[in-house]
Enzyme design. Structure first.
Site, PDB file in Angstrom:
ATOM      1  N   ARG A   1      70.353  42.444  27.621  1.00  0.00           N
ATOM      2  CA  ARG A   1      71.268  41.809  28.576  1.00  0.00           C
ATOM      3  C   ARG A   1      70.490  41.290  29.788  1.00  0.00           C
ATOM      4  NH1 ARG A   1      75.487  45.667  26.549  1.00  0.00           N
ATOM      5  NH2 ARG A   1      74.386  47.313  27.633  1.00  0.00           N
TER       6      ARG A   1
ATOM      7  N   PHE B   1      80.847  38.404  19.806  1.00  0.00           N
ATOM      8  CA  PHE B   1      81.024  39.861  19.737  1.00  0.00           C
ATOM      9  C   PHE B   1      80.767  40.458  21.129  1.00  0.00           C
ATOM     10  CE2 PHE B   1      79.224  38.283  15.706  1.00  0.00           C
ATOM     11  CZ  PHE B   1      80.220  38.630  14.810  1.00  0.00           C
TER      12      PHE B   1
ATOM     13  N   ASP C   1      85.721  38.027  21.030  1.00  0.00           N
ATOM     14  CA  ASP C   1      85.816  39.346  20.407  1.00  0.00           C
ATOM     15  C   ASP C   1      87.197  39.467  19.787  1.00  0.00           C
ATOM     16  OD1 ASP C   1      83.942  42.089  20.909  1.00  0.00           O
ATOM     17  OD2 ASP C   1      85.984  42.477  20.221  1.00  0.00           O
TER      18      ASP C   1
ATOM     19  N   ASP D   1      75.710  39.343  18.722  1.00  0.00           N
ATOM     20  CA  ASP D   1      75.507  40.802  18.717  1.00  0.00           C
ATOM     21  C   ASP D   1      76.586  41.487  17.880  1.00  0.00           C
ATOM     22  OD1 ASP D   1      74.555  43.325  19.352  1.00  0.00           O
ATOM     23  OD2 ASP D   1      75.647  43.432  21.248  1.00  0.00           O
TER      24      ASP D   1
ATOM     25  N   CYS E   1      72.212  45.698  14.497  1.00  0.00           N
ATOM     26  CA  CYS E   1      72.183  47.126  14.846  1.00  0.00           C
ATOM     27  C   CYS E   1      72.336  47.978  13.597  1.00  0.00           C
ATOM     28  CB  CYS E   1      73.253  47.454  15.881  1.00  0.00           C
ATOM     29  SG  CYS E   1      74.922  47.162  15.302  1.00  0.00           S
TER      30      CYS E   1
HETATM   31  N1  SAH Z   1      77.665  42.689  22.816  1.00  0.00           N
HETATM   32  C1  SAH Z   1      78.432  43.864  23.161  1.00  0.00           C
HETATM   33  C2  SAH Z   1      78.517  44.879  22.034  1.00  0.00           C
HETATM   34  C3  SAH Z   1      79.092  44.330  20.758  1.00  0.00           C
HETATM   35  S1  SAH Z   1      79.769  45.542  19.708  1.00  0.00           S
HETATM   36  C4  SAH Z   1      77.855  44.490  24.425  1.00  0.00           C
HETATM   37  O1  SAH Z   1      76.847  44.007  24.942  1.00  0.00           O
HETATM   38  O2  SAH Z   1      78.420  45.474  24.913  1.00  0.00           O
HETATM   39  C5  SAH Z   1      80.554  44.573  18.501  1.00  0.00           C
HETATM   40  C6  SAH Z   1      81.870  43.941  18.931  1.00  0.00           C
HETATM   41  O3  SAH Z   1      82.279  43.075  17.881  1.00  0.00           O
HETATM   42  C7  SAH Z   1      83.037  44.886  19.162  1.00  0.00           C
HETATM   43  O4  SAH Z   1      83.523  44.694  20.461  1.00  0.00           O
HETATM   44  C8  SAH Z   1      84.108  44.457  18.129  1.00  0.00           C
HETATM   45  O5  SAH Z   1      85.414  44.490  18.674  1.00  0.00           O
HETATM   46  C9  SAH Z   1      83.699  43.043  17.834  1.00  0.00           C
HETATM   47  N2  SAH Z   1      84.043  42.483  16.513  1.00  0.00           N
HETATM   48  C10 SAH Z   1      83.949  43.068  15.297  1.00  0.00           C
HETATM   49  N3  SAH Z   1      84.210  42.186  14.327  1.00  0.00           N
HETATM   50  C11 SAH Z   1      84.472  41.003  14.929  1.00  0.00           C
HETATM   51  C12 SAH Z   1      84.788  39.686  14.464  1.00  0.00           C
HETATM   52  N4  SAH Z   1      84.869  39.429  13.165  1.00  0.00           N
HETATM   53  N5  SAH Z   1      84.960  38.705  15.376  1.00  0.00           N
HETATM   54  C13 SAH Z   1      84.853  38.969  16.697  1.00  0.00           C
HETATM   55  N6  SAH Z   1      84.562  40.193  17.186  1.00  0.00           N
HETATM   56  C14 SAH Z   1      84.371  41.187  16.320  1.00  0.00           C
END
Ligand code: SAH
Length: 396
Positions: free
Chosen positions: A212, A228, A250, A300, A340
Site C-alpha cells: 500500500r 478487491f 468489491d 489484490d 495470496c
Molecule cells: N486489497 C484489500 C484486501 C483484499 S481482500 C486491502 O488492501 O485491504 C479480498 C477482497 O475481495 C474482499 O474484500 C472480498 O470482499 C472481495 N471479493 C471477493 N470476490 C470478489 C469479486 N468477485 N469481485 C469483487 N470483490 C470480491
C-alpha cells in the site's frame, strides 16, 4: 508418560528438516490415548524422540510441532517465551509512531502452529486455527495477559478451517473491553477504521502494508482502479499519493462503506473517490467493452487456491483478471498485482503474468516485487509461510 506418536519407517525426513507438520499418511501408530489437541511426543519408527507436538485426530495434519527441545514443556512459560521472541522481531514496528498495528504471531513461522494474533492499537485479536492451538487456549491467554497487561483480547476464531480440526467456530471478548464497531488504526500515517468484530479475518489485511505504501509512489496524477478493495487501504494510499481519481471495487457493501469513511477520515477529496459494489471479473469485461482506461490498477484478489486440485483453475483465474487489467491500462500504465495463495509459488505467478501479457498483446516490464510485510516472517523450514507475493508491472 506422554503419549507417543510413532512415524512409519522412513517418514521422519521432513521433521528432521524441522517442517512442523506430521501428515496422517506418515503415522504408523499412537501409543496411548490422546484427546484432540493434547500434547504428544513424535518419534521415528525406532522410537527415537523427534519433537513435541499437538495431536489432531480429525485433521489430515495429524500433529503440529510446538517444540524441538525434549526438555521443553508446553505451558504458560512456553507461550511467554514465544511471545517475547515474536515481540523482539516486531519491536522496530512497535516503536514507530506512524503505525500502531502489526501481526504479533504468524503461526508456524513464530513457533506457534495454528495461532494468529494481530495487534490493532491496544486490542489483540486472536485466531486459533488448530486443535492444538484450541487445547492451549487457557495457557496462551494467561501468557498474553502477562505480556500485554494493557491490551484487551478479542477472539475471532470464527473461521471455517476449524471444522477440519473438529472444532466449533468461536468469537467474542476474551479479556478487557469490547472493541468499538470501528477502531481507528494508523498505518504509515494513514488512519484506517477496522471492524474487529465483523470484518474479514481479524478485521484488516496487515500483510499488504508495504505494498500500500508503494502504491503512493506510483499514484501521482494517475487514474486508479482498485480491484478487491476491501476497506480501501489501497484507495487511501493512492489518494495520498496524488492520484487524479480512484475507483474501488468489491462485492462487500460493508467493506465499501468503511472504505468511504476511511477516505473522509484522512481529509482526502471524496469527489476523487468512487466505490462500486460489483464483481471484479464482470466489471473488468464491462470496462473493456466500453473502452474505459486507467493508468494504475491494483489487483489484490482473495485466495483462489485452497488445495492442490484447485491450482490449475486458479492459474486460469489469475491469468484472466491480469490480462483484462493489462488491456485496460494506457501505455506506460502500472499494474500492481498480487496472489495470496500459499500454493502459488512466486515464479509460477510471475509466469502467469507473463502469459497474461502475451494474451493481452502488451509488453510488460517487471519493476518491483512485493511480499507479505516483515511482521509476517517465513521460517526457513516452512516455505508455505510465504503466501503473499506481488509484482509492480509497467504495461507498455
Ligand atoms: N486489497 C484489500 C484486501 C483484499 S481482500 C486491502 O488492501 O485491504 C479480498 C477482497 O475481495 C474482499 O474484500 C472480498 O470482499 C472481495 N471479493 C471477493 N470476490 C470478489 C469479486 N468477485 N469481485 C469483487 N470483490 C470480491
Amino acid at each position: 508418560m506422554t503419549v507417543r506418536l510413532i512415524l512409519a519407517k522412513g517418514r521422519e525426513k521432513s521433521l528432521l528438516r524441522r517442517h512442523p507438520w506430521v501428515f496422517s499418511g506418515a503415522v504408523a501408530r499412537l501409543e496411548g490415548k490422546a484427546s484432540s489437541g493434547e500434547t504428544i511426543d513424535v518419534c521415528d519408527s525406532q522410537g527415537k524422540w523427534l519433537a513435541r507436538a499437538a495431536y489432531s485426530p480429525q485433521s489430515q495434519i495429524r500433529a503440529r510441532v510446538w517444540s524441538w527441545e525434549q526438555d521443553e514443556s508446553v505451558d504458560i512459560d512456553f507461550f511467554v517465551r514465544r511471545l517475547q521472541a515474536a515481540q523482539l522481531l516486531r519491536d522496530w514496528l512497535a516503536r514507530r509512531d506512524d503505525l500502531d498495528s502489526y501481526r504479533l504471531i504468524a503461526g508456524e513461522s513464530d513457533g506457534m502452529p495454528g495461532v494468529t494474533i494481530d495487534r490493532f492499537g491496544n486490542f489483540l485479536v486472536l485466531q486459533l486455527l488448530s486443535a492444538g492451538a484450541e487445547y492451549q487456549r487457557a495457557p496462551l491467554i494467561a501468557a498474553l495477559t502477562q505480556c500485554y497487561p494493557d491490551c484487551a483480547i478479542y477472539d475471532r476464531s470464527d473461521v471455517s478451517v476449524r471444522k477440519k480440526e473438529g472444532l466449533e467456530l468461536t468469537q467474542g471478548v476474551v479479556c478487557g473491553e469490547l472493541p468499538p464497531p470501528l477502531l481507528p488504526i494508523t498505518e504509515h500515517g494513514m488512519k484506517l477504521l477496522v471492524d474487529i468484530q465483523g470484518g474479514h479475518k481479524t478485521g484488516y489485511y496487515l500483510d499488504q502494508r508495504d505494498s500500500r505504501l508503494a502504491t503512493r509512489r506510483y499514484a501521482k496524477d494517475r487514474r486508479v482502479l482498485n480491484c478487491f478493495s476491501y476497506t480501501g487501504g489501497f484507495a487511501v494510499s493512492a489518494l495520498m499519493g496524488g492520484c487524479s481519481e480512484v475507483i474501488s471495487v468489491d462485492t462487500s457493501q460493508a467493506a465499501l462503506d468503511i472504505a468511504r469513511q476511511n477516505v473522509e477520515l484522512n481529509g482526502l477529496d471524496l469527489s476523487k473517490a468512487q466505490f462500486l459494489r460489483d464483481d471484479v471479473f464482470k466489471l473488468l469485461r464491462t470496462y473493456r467493452d466500453s473502452g474505459e482506461k486507467f493508468d494504475l490498477i491494483v489487483m489484490d484478489p482473495p485466495k483462489f487456491v485452497e488445495n492442490k486440485n484447485q491450482l490449475a483453475g486458479a492459474c486460469r483465474g489469475y491469468k484472466d483478471i491480469n490480462m483484462l487489467a493489462m488491456q485496460l491500462l494506457n501505455p506506460g500504465g502500472m499494474l500492481l498485482t498480487f496472489s495470496c495463495s500459499g500454493l502459488m509459488a512466486t515464479d509460477l505467478f510471475q509466469k502467469i503474468i507473463a502469459d497474461a501479457a502475451l494474451d493481452a498483446r502488451r509488453d510488460v516490464q517487471f519493476i518491483e516485487q512485493f511480499r507479505q510485510a516483515a511482521d509476517h516472517p517465513v521460517i526457513a523450514s516452512y516455505p508455505e509461510g510465504m503466501y503473499l507475493k506481488g509484482f509492480a508491472c509497467r504495461v507498455l
